[in-house]
Design an enzyme around this catalytic site. Structure first.
Site, PDB file in Angstrom:
ATOM      1  N   ARG A  18      14.233 -48.620  11.462  1.00 35.93           N
ATOM      2  CA  ARG A  18      13.707 -49.390  10.328  1.00 35.93           C
ATOM      3  C   ARG A  18      12.682 -48.619   9.502  1.00 35.93           C
ATOM      4  O   ARG A  18      12.315 -49.026   8.413  1.00 35.93           O
ATOM      5  CB  ARG A  18      13.088 -50.713  10.812  1.00 35.93           C
ATOM      6  CG  ARG A  18      14.108 -51.841  10.805  1.00 35.93           C
ATOM      7  CD  ARG A  18      13.632 -53.020  11.606  1.00 35.93           C
ATOM      8  NE  ARG A  18      13.591 -52.696  13.023  1.00 35.93           N
ATOM      9  CZ  ARG A  18      13.147 -53.516  13.967  1.00 35.93           C
ATOM     10  NH1 ARG A  18      12.676 -54.688  13.650  1.00 35.93           N
ATOM     11  NH2 ARG A  18      13.170 -53.158  15.236  1.00 35.93           N
ATOM     12  N   ARG A 320     -10.658 -28.162  -0.588  1.00 35.98           N
ATOM     13  CA  ARG A 320      -9.494 -27.920   0.270  1.00 35.98           C
ATOM     14  C   ARG A 320      -9.917 -27.188   1.542  1.00 35.98           C
ATOM     15  O   ARG A 320     -11.055 -26.738   1.666  1.00 35.98           O
ATOM     16  CB  ARG A 320      -8.458 -27.135  -0.533  1.00 35.98           C
ATOM     17  CG  ARG A 320      -7.859 -27.985  -1.677  1.00 35.98           C
ATOM     18  CD  ARG A 320      -7.035 -27.131  -2.621  1.00 35.98           C
ATOM     19  NE  ARG A 320      -6.036 -26.351  -1.922  1.00 35.98           N
ATOM     20  CZ  ARG A 320      -5.492 -25.234  -2.392  1.00 35.98           C
ATOM     21  NH1 ARG A 320      -5.850 -24.760  -3.579  1.00 35.98           N
ATOM     22  NH2 ARG A 320      -4.595 -24.577  -1.690  1.00 35.98           N
ATOM     23  N   LYS A 338     -11.454 -23.751  -2.353  1.00 33.23           N
ATOM     24  CA  LYS A 338     -10.571 -23.564  -1.188  1.00 33.23           C
ATOM     25  C   LYS A 338     -11.009 -22.314  -0.431  1.00 33.23           C
ATOM     26  O   LYS A 338     -11.212 -21.268  -1.050  1.00 33.23           O
ATOM     27  CB  LYS A 338      -9.124 -23.382  -1.657  1.00 33.23           C
ATOM     28  CG  LYS A 338      -8.154 -23.277  -0.508  1.00 33.23           C
ATOM     29  CD  LYS A 338      -7.017 -22.282  -0.729  1.00 33.23           C
ATOM     30  CE  LYS A 338      -7.436 -20.867  -0.859  1.00 33.23           C
ATOM     31  NZ  LYS A 338      -6.369 -19.879  -0.768  1.00 33.23           N
ATOM     32  N   ASN A 364     -24.934 -19.237  -9.939  1.00 28.23           N
ATOM     33  CA  ASN A 364     -24.420 -20.265 -10.854  1.00 28.23           C
ATOM     34  C   ASN A 364     -23.038 -19.850 -11.346  1.00 28.23           C
ATOM     35  O   ASN A 364     -22.850 -18.729 -11.833  1.00 28.23           O
ATOM     36  CB  ASN A 364     -25.362 -20.388 -12.056  1.00 28.23           C
ATOM     37  CG  ASN A 364     -24.943 -21.534 -12.952  1.00 28.23           C
ATOM     38  OD1 ASN A 364     -25.284 -22.685 -12.693  1.00 28.23           O
ATOM     39  ND2 ASN A 364     -24.181 -21.227 -13.979  1.00 28.23           N
TER      40      ASN A 364
END
Ligand code: UD1
Length: 451
Positions: A18, A320, A338, A364
């Site tokens: 199902r 990430r 990441k 920065n």
């Protein structure tokens, strides 16, 4: 009270038709990990001597997940799916080798808590031979009903298809988990037949056989939330909702503020420190730790990341795997990070991609900066030194190193290393033409007036 050694048999051989899925049912995730891994984690928390997992032949991914979740499990194959009693007998060797308590649980019922299973074991310590986990669902359709006598003993469990009208009206249903302390348990289960509506060997026939032999089966109750068995995507979503409600409550009890808890999605291993503030619509995939006092603004997607104390992330940030956001650092809107370490106090406030690199303390990163980490074959590293200033819209083509305190002029494409405290500028000289615009306008306006 003597502690009886514990064998846990996890049934995971069902077909799960199902679900309409190429993925075996028990590998569908809840809170970022498979149902099977949830059940094995709860089983492991009870300190069993052995965990036996019953799988279908060819379920390599299920075998791998089981081995990964709990390294010392034993795997058994149920060659044909002839019912839950037949499935338990697939682990007959483990049962026959074991003297003590046997707990049977389903891998598609992932939310039963360790404390609930412990209550089942405790009642056996008190003299019962079988403990059956029962619950009262809002809608009992499809569940087996517990037939309990006046002494509070389970006389039988009737599967819905085989139940009489009066039995169907019973509210207490079988959640699936059963604990046994019965000598020669495998022989008792082997006596179960398949003369029923489905033609299956039902484990639920065990209490009646035990009762006929003078043994005592008792019900242990749990909440309907715990007992959710997942056999469809709708039930999967219901189980996820229960998981999330529990995880959010745990996070808030631990001292985090969730402004709109029902919009924050947590994973099984999300760790939130004290005084962390989470604004609405934040998704945490697996492997995230947020330390004390960090602030996650609205609409962030965060996976496999460490966010250190006092950092500010978002709105609309994507972090990430391998992102490490330092203390008091700022990661602003539309910034993706990441596999990169952003050191303490560094800032990337707007529109940037920082992949495979380091941003030194207090540096920065201007709006529109891209770490060009991929050359179509390899991923390369970008190292930005402490206190460096990367002007807006710069491309840092990796591998490249920007020294401490260096400046990168806006719009530069940086392909070679920049010495500490140097200025690197890569753009054509500005062409300045005084009065050009005014002359241009005059020319256009005169033409318009024209002859
Ligand atoms: C079962 C119970 C029912 C209970 C319900 C709770 C039986 C006979 N019925 O029904 O009383 O109310 O759970 O959710 O036990 N499995 C195998 N091999 C098999 C058959 C099943 O490994 O041959 C596993 C499945 O993967 C699943 C579990 O056993 O994890 C339950 O099996 P299923 O046939 O779905 O039982 P239900 O109809 O849900």
């Amino acid at each position: 009270m003597t502690v009886s050694p514990l064998l846990i048999v996890v049934l995971a051989a069902g077909k799960g038709v199902r679900m309409r899925s190429a993925l075996p049912k028990v590998l569908h995730p809840i809170g970022g990990r498979s149902m099977l891994a949830h059940v094995l984690a709860t089983a492991g928390s009870l300190g069993p001597q052995t965990i036996a997992v019953v799988v279908r032949p060819g379920m390599e991914a299920v075998r791998a997940e089981a081995a990964n979740a709990a390294p010392n499990i034993e795997l058994f194959e149920q060659t044909e799916q002839l019912g839950t009693a037949h499935a338990v007998l697939a682990a007959r060797a483990a049962i026959e080798h074991h003297a003590g308590t046997v707990l049977v649980v389903f891998a598609d019922t992932p939310l039963i808590e360790g404390a609930t299973l412990r209550r089942m074991i405790d009642v056996l310590d008190g003299g019962a031979h079988i403990a059956v986990l029962g619950f009262e669902p809002e809608d009992p359709t499809g569940y087996g009903r517990l037939i309990v006598d006046a002494q509070g003993r389970v006389q039988a469990i009737r599967e819905e298809r085989d139940a009489l009208e009066a039995e169907r009206r019973l509210r207490l249903c079988n959640a699936g988990a059963m604990a046994f302390r019965v000598p020669k348990l495998a022989d008792l289960i082997a006596r179960i037949g398949n003369a029923n509506a489905k033609g299956e060997y039902y484990l639920t026939d065990a209490p009646a056989i035990a009762a006929a032999g003078g043994l005592m089966a008792v019900p242990i109750a749990c909440s309907a939330d715990e007992a959710i068995g997942v056999d469809s995507r709708v039930k999967l979503a219901a189980a996820e909702a229960v998981f999330q409600a529990r995880a959010r409550a745990r996070a808030m009890d631990g001292g985090a503020t969730l402004l709109a808890p029902e919009t924050v999605w947590l994973s099984y291993d999300t760790t939130l420190g004290r005084d962390v503030v989470i604004e609405p619509n934040v998704f945490f995939g697996p492997g995230v730790t947020v330390e004390d006092g960090a602030h996650i603004l609205a609409n962030c997607h965060i996976v496999g990341t460490r966010i250190r104390s006092g950092a500010r992330v978002g709105p609309f940030a994507r972090l990430r795997p391998g992102a490490d956001i330092g203390a008091e650092a700022h990661i602003g809107n539309f910034v993706e990070v990441k596999n990169a370490r952003i050191e303490a106090g560094a800032k990337a406030n707007h529109l940037a991609y920082i992949g495979d690199g380091r941003v030194g303390e207090g540096a920065n990163i201007g709006a529109g900066t891209i770490f060009c980490n991929y050359d179509g074959f390899d991923k390369n590293f970008t190292d930005v030194g402490r206190g460096a200033f990367v002007g807006s819209n710069s491309s840092l083509v990796a591998p490249v190193k920007i020294g401490d305190g260096a400046y990168i002029g806006s719009g530069s494409v940086i392909t070679s290393d920049v010495a500490p405290d140097a200025l690197a500028l890569e753009r054509s000289a500005q062409d300045l033409r005084p009065g050009w615009a005014a002359r241009f306008r005059r020319l256009k306006q005169n033409r318009k007036k024209g002859p």
